[in-house]
Design a protein around this motif. Structure first.
Motif, PDB file in Angstrom:
ATOM      1  N   ALA A   1       0.836  -1.202   0.000  1.00  0.00           N
ATOM      2  CA  ALA A   1       0.000   0.000   0.000  1.00  0.00           C
ATOM      3  C   ALA A   1       0.864   1.243   0.000  1.00  0.00           C
ATOM      4  O   ALA A   1       1.963   1.255   0.545  1.00  0.00           O
ATOM      5  N   GLN A   2       0.353   2.287  -0.605  1.00  0.00           N
ATOM      6  CA  GLN A   2       1.039   3.566  -0.584  1.00  0.00           C
ATOM      7  C   GLN A   2       0.429   4.428   0.504  1.00  0.00           C
ATOM      8  O   GLN A   2      -0.794   4.589   0.565  1.00  0.00           O
ATOM      9  N   ALA A   3       1.285   4.954   1.363  1.00  0.00           N
ATOM     10  CA  ALA A   3       0.779   5.797   2.448  1.00  0.00           C
ATOM     11  C   ALA A   3       0.051   7.009   1.877  1.00  0.00           C
ATOM     12  O   ALA A   3       0.480   7.602   0.899  1.00  0.00           O
ATOM     13  N   ARG A   4      -1.078   7.329   2.507  1.00  0.00           N
ATOM     14  CA  ARG A   4      -1.846   8.485   2.073  1.00  0.00           C
ATOM     15  C   ARG A   4      -1.965   9.469   3.232  1.00  0.00           C
ATOM     16  O   ARG A   4      -2.026   9.067   4.387  1.00  0.00           O
ATOM     17  N   PRO A   5      -2.010  10.758   2.927  1.00  0.00           N
ATOM     18  CA  PRO A   5      -2.153  11.736   4.017  1.00  0.00           C
ATOM     19  C   PRO A   5      -3.472  11.550   4.736  1.00  0.00           C
ATOM     20  O   PRO A   5      -4.452  11.074   4.170  1.00  0.00           O
ATOM     21  N   ALA A   6      -3.498  11.949   6.010  1.00  0.00           N
ATOM     22  CA  ALA A   6      -4.727  11.850   6.777  1.00  0.00           C
ATOM     23  C   ALA A   6      -5.816  12.685   6.118  1.00  0.00           C
ATOM     24  O   ALA A   6      -5.557  13.781   5.629  1.00  0.00           O
ATOM     25  N   PRO A   7      -7.032  12.168   6.054  1.00  0.00           N
ATOM     26  CA  PRO A   7      -8.118  12.892   5.384  1.00  0.00           C
ATOM     27  C   PRO A   7      -8.513  14.149   6.158  1.00  0.00           C
ATOM     28  O   PRO A   7      -8.266  14.265   7.353  1.00  0.00           O
ATOM     29  N   LYS A   8      -9.138  15.060   5.450  1.00  0.00           N
ATOM     30  CA  LYS A   8      -9.642  16.272   6.081  1.00  0.00           C
ATOM     31  C   LYS A   8     -11.162  16.170   6.152  1.00  0.00           C
ATOM     32  O   LYS A   8     -11.865  16.505   5.208  1.00  0.00           O
ATOM     33  N   GLY A   9     -11.644  15.660   7.258  1.00  0.00           N
ATOM     34  CA  GLY A   9     -13.067  15.482   7.453  1.00  0.00           C
ATOM     35  C   GLY A   9     -13.639  16.614   8.279  1.00  0.00           C
ATOM     36  O   GLY A   9     -13.106  17.728   8.298  1.00  0.00           O
ATOM     37  N   PRO A  10     -14.728  16.357   8.989  1.00  0.00           N
ATOM     38  CA  PRO A  10     -15.316  17.377   9.870  1.00  0.00           C
ATOM     39  C   PRO A  10     -14.275  17.878  10.860  1.00  0.00           C
ATOM     40  O   PRO A  10     -13.460  17.107  11.368  1.00  0.00           O
ATOM     41  N   PRO A  11     -14.235  19.147  11.160  1.00  0.00           N
ATOM     42  CA  PRO A  11     -13.202  19.685  12.059  1.00  0.00           C
ATOM     43  C   PRO A  11     -13.315  19.099  13.460  1.00  0.00           C
ATOM     44  O   PRO A  11     -14.399  18.795  13.938  1.00  0.00           O
ATOM     45  N   SER A  12     -12.165  18.938  14.091  1.00  0.00           N
ATOM     46  CA  SER A  12     -12.125  18.446  15.465  1.00  0.00           C
ATOM     47  C   SER A  12     -11.227  19.351  16.277  1.00  0.00           C
ATOM     48  O   SER A  12     -10.076  19.598  15.898  1.00  0.00           O
ATOM     49  N   ASP A  13     -11.736  19.848  17.391  1.00  0.00           N
ATOM     50  CA  ASP A  13     -10.926  20.706  18.254  1.00  0.00           C
ATOM     51  C   ASP A  13      -9.968  19.897  19.114  1.00  0.00           C
ATOM     52  O   ASP A  13      -9.241  20.455  19.932  1.00  0.00           O
ATOM     53  N   VAL A  14      -9.959  18.580  18.941  1.00  0.00           N
ATOM     54  CA  VAL A  14      -9.035  17.734  19.689  1.00  0.00           C
ATOM     55  C   VAL A  14      -7.673  17.718  19.021  1.00  0.00           C
ATOM     56  O   VAL A  14      -6.632  17.685  19.683  1.00  0.00           O
ATOM     57  N   ILE A  15      -7.652  17.740  17.697  1.00  0.00           N
ATOM     58  CA  ILE A  15      -6.408  17.571  16.963  1.00  0.00           C
ATOM     59  C   ILE A  15      -5.394  18.650  17.341  1.00  0.00           C
ATOM     60  O   ILE A  15      -5.715  19.832  17.455  1.00  0.00           O
ATOM     61  N   GLY A  16      -4.181  18.208  17.604  1.00  0.00           N
ATOM     62  CA  GLY A  16      -3.108  19.126  17.938  1.00  0.00           C
ATOM     63  C   GLY A  16      -3.066  19.580  19.376  1.00  0.00           C
ATOM     64  O   GLY A  16      -2.141  20.287  19.771  1.00  0.00           O
ATOM     65  N   THR A  17      -4.043  19.186  20.187  1.00  0.00           N
ATOM     66  CA  THR A  17      -4.048  19.582  21.597  1.00  0.00           C
ATOM     67  C   THR A  17      -3.067  18.703  22.379  1.00  0.00           C
ATOM     68  O   THR A  17      -2.691  17.615  21.929  1.00  0.00           O
ATOM     69  N   PRO A  18      -2.632  19.124  23.564  1.00  0.00           N
ATOM     70  CA  PRO A  18      -1.736  18.287  24.364  1.00  0.00           C
ATOM     71  C   PRO A  18      -2.358  16.921  24.645  1.00  0.00           C
ATOM     72  O   PRO A  18      -3.567  16.810  24.861  1.00  0.00           O
ATOM     73  N   LEU A  19      -1.513  15.914  24.640  1.00  0.00           N
ATOM     74  CA  LEU A  19      -2.009  14.558  24.866  1.00  0.00           C
ATOM     75  C   LEU A  19      -2.468  14.375  26.311  1.00  0.00           C
ATOM     76  O   LEU A  19      -3.420  13.652  26.588  1.00  0.00           O
ATOM     77  N   GLY A  20      -1.763  15.007  27.229  1.00  0.00           N
ATOM     78  CA  GLY A  20      -2.118  14.882  28.639  1.00  0.00           C
ATOM     79  C   GLY A  20      -1.667  13.585  29.262  1.00  0.00           C
ATOM     80  O   GLY A  20      -2.072  13.246  30.378  1.00  0.00           O
ATOM     81  N   LEU A  21      -0.825  12.842  28.545  1.00  0.00           N
ATOM     82  CA  LEU A  21      -0.354  11.536  29.015  1.00  0.00           C
ATOM     83  C   LEU A  21       1.103  11.352  28.660  1.00  0.00           C
ATOM     84  O   LEU A  21       1.596  11.903  27.668  1.00  0.00           O
TER      85      LEU A  21
END
Length: 635
Positions: free
Chosen positions: A55-75
């Motif tokens: 398989a050829q790696a594909r970039p992550a899709p751009k779906g409905p926005p999520s305010d979680v992405i890019g936030t600190p993991l907290g772990l």
């Protein structure tokens, strides 16, 4: 029939409704999208090669926005195996070169509360080497008792679990309904069923239980399940290859290569094993009902891992099997003591474009919280891992690329699990990687034998964000991983992971909260005790409803209202491994569980209301709470 308006899946379904029998090559052709090419050539060359989907790696899709992405993991995930006392090295095959495929698969591991004190202990399967060992130096499996203070004590000899051999997988269940969970270990060779005596010791009852095998088998993944719902746990055991060292080809003889390097031959070119189903007779013995139950009527073979779940919500357990280099197997329970392989019709046999994959591990959960159990499967290097979304009509949709898991194709996945790492009520994914061929080290091949893990955070919109780089050293450090299991070793409400590695010491990945968002989230654990159903409650469906009354600025998808989750108590899963049988639910900001609904294998339903959070509940069939524990002042 109007073929012009027929979809690929509809066409395959139409074939399944007829008596038409097609040769394997034709089934593979028809299972691909119309107009698609045949599978790419193997990454091995020679007479016996592992068919892999490149398989050829594909970039992550751009779906409905999520305010979680890019936030600190907290772990932060830290390996505490050495300091905790997990000091036994797993031996498996040659360290730098393998003659046979037998030396490559590695072993599973279990979080196994063998003494029923609700502090999970650890069982680590061990292996062997072709040349054998001097008497008294043979590697053995190891049982580590949880000391409740972050350390473990090796109690293997005292427990009577000192057998050695080519260990493979393990699974846990109370096969005789005496209230103490028993242990099954699969082997290349004779399997072992250990009866828990309830006093810290075990007795090997393999022969007297009717599980002694009359010929050499390469047994693989296993799971206890009550497939006929009679209240007694039956046993499924996958089989990989009908393999004998005396007749198996050597790499140089068969010219078996991986990217130009001589490596162990197979599995293609070798005879696939036949999976086994043992029916529990209710008197401490089992009967092999494999052929009668339909275990052998499958397209795919070369079984590695298995996972059990009620995928169609009809109250009967089904079995999904990750097969190496062929179609996966999906045993649909026919409710009459038989199973039917419907993997092709269900859309979970092949890659998105209809190619066979080299499946390794498998886990079950519902990543989009729609009330339907989904599947994640690990695959060989050069391929993506797979995630299948349950559509609720008996079919699944491949969401590998839509979910964001399609960004990675380099590493070779083994152990895998859905788990809620940050208690936000959404299932994350951990994949344990490690190459299959030690010969790749020291070459110019773009891989190494030890590989880091993949950690994916659920974005709560049907997609995942890879957060490997910020998860801590236990995730980013390289290791030759195989099986992994999920459980909470210190009962602090955060899920930990134990990993079995090849020719290395195990890892014990401890989860540590690093910010107040994660620290302040709630959770609940539930252990089931059956009465009419099997005593361990394996197969019970749990539905937990909590009310979130506050908003978290870092998680705007948390809106006031019900937070509803499901899970099932299951034996086996991942890669050759066993998770903690206590079911863990993250509850986000909720401060109360409004309802717990348990549908038992017997069909009985219990509903419990208004439960406090951050507690373990031991619940007996009939609705009685046998125990609650907040684990404060323990240890």
């Amino acid at each position: 029939m109007n073929f012009s308006s027929l979809t690929r899946r509809g066409f395959l379904k139409s074939l399944s409704r007829t008596a038409l029998v097609l040769p394997l090559e034709e089934v593979l052709r028809l299972s691909r999208p119309f107009g698609a090419q045949a599978p790419a050539q193997s990454q091995q060359s020679g007479g016996m090669s592992r068919e892999t989907y490149s398989a050829q790696a594909r970039p992550a899709p751009k779906g409905p926005p999520s305010d979680v992405i890019g936030t600190p993991l907290g772990l932060n995930f830290v390996d505490i195996a050495k300091s905790s006392g997990l000091n036994a090295k797993t031996i498996f095959g040659g360290e730098h070169r393998n003659k046979y495929l037998l030396e490559t698969t590695g072993c599973g591991v279990a979080f196994f509360d063998y003494d029923h004190d609700d502090w999970v202990d650890i069982f680590v399967v061990n292996g062997w080497r072709l040349e054998g060992f001097p008497k008294g130096e043979e590697p053995i499996c190891h049982l580590f008792k949880n000391n409740r203070d972050g350390t473990f004590t090796d109690v293997t000899e005292k427990a009577g679990l000192t057998r050695s051999g080519w260990g493979q997988g393990c699974c846990v269940g109370d096969y005789n309904n005496d209230g103490f969970n028993d242990l099954f270990v699969s082997y290349y060779g004779q399997n072992a069923l250990y009866r828990n005596n309830g006093n810290g010791t075990f007795t090997d009852v393999t022969k007297e239980a009717g599980l002694w095998q009359s010929r050499l088998r390469w047994n693989s993944g296993c799971a206890f399940l009550d497939y006929d719902k009679d209240g007694h746990l039956d046993l499924f055991v996958g089989n990989y290859i009908d393999f004998d060292v005396k007749t198996a080809p050597l790499p140089e003889d068969a010219n078996c290569r991986y990217k130009g390097i001589l490596v162990a031959c197979g599995p293609p070119g070798l005879e696939g094993g036949k999976n086994i189903l043992y029916d529990n007779n209710g008197d401490g013995t089992f009967t092999d009902v494999s052929e009668k139950a339909g275990m052998w009527g499958t397209i795919g073979t070369y079984a590695l891992s298995c996972a059990v779940g009620d995928f169609d919500n009809n109250g009967w357990p089904d079995i999904y099997v990750a097969n190496d280099s062929t179609a996966a197997t999906f045993y649909q329970n026919q409710k009459d003591g038989t199973f039917k392989d419907v993997a092709i019709e269900a859309g979970i046999a092949y890659s998105p474009d209809g190619k066979p994959q080299a499946g390794m591990g498998v886990s079950i959960g519902y990543f989009n919280r729609d009330g339907l159990l989904d599947i994640v499967k690990t695959n060989f290097a050069g391929d993506t891992d797979s995630i299948y979304m349950n559509l609720g009509d008996g079919t699944f949709e491949d969401h590998t690329y839509l979910s964001g898991l399609g960004i990675n194709t380099r590493f070779l996945g083994w152990g895998v699990g859905f788990f809620d790492m940050d208690n936000d009520g959404w299932l994350d994914i951990l994949v344990c990687n490690g190459h299959v061929y030690p010969e790749v080290d020291g070459t110019n091949i773009d891989a190494s034998y030890a590989e880091h893990k993949y950690l994916y955070r659920n974005l709560r919109n049907g997609q995942y964000e890879e957060v490997t780089a910020i998860a801590g050293p236990a995730i980013t450090d390289q290791a030759p991983s195989r099986g992994c299991a999920f459980g909470d070793i210190d009962n602090d409400g955060l899920v930990d992971v134990v990993v079995n590695c090849v020719n290395a010491y195990p890892q014990l990945i401890h989860s540590q909260a690093t910010n107040d968002v994660v620290k302040n989230r709630s959770w609940i654990k539930i252990r089931t005790v059956g009465t009419k159903s099997n005593r361990a409650g394996i197969g019970a469906r749990l539905k937990v409803t909590a009310i979130t009354n506050t908003l978290n600025t870092a998680a705007v998808n948390y809106k006031p209202g019900p937070l509803v989750q499901i899970d099932e108590v299951r034996s086996g899963g991942g890669y050759y491994s066993q998770n903690d049988l206590r079911i863990h639910f993250g509850l986000g900001e909720a401060k109360k569980v409004s309802e717990v609904e348990i549908t038992w294998p017997s069909g009985h339903m219990d509903v419990l209301k208004d439960l406090d959070v951050n507690l373990l509940y031991v619940i007996e069939e009939g609705g009685k709470i046998l125990k609650t524990d907040n684990f404060k002042k323990k240890g």
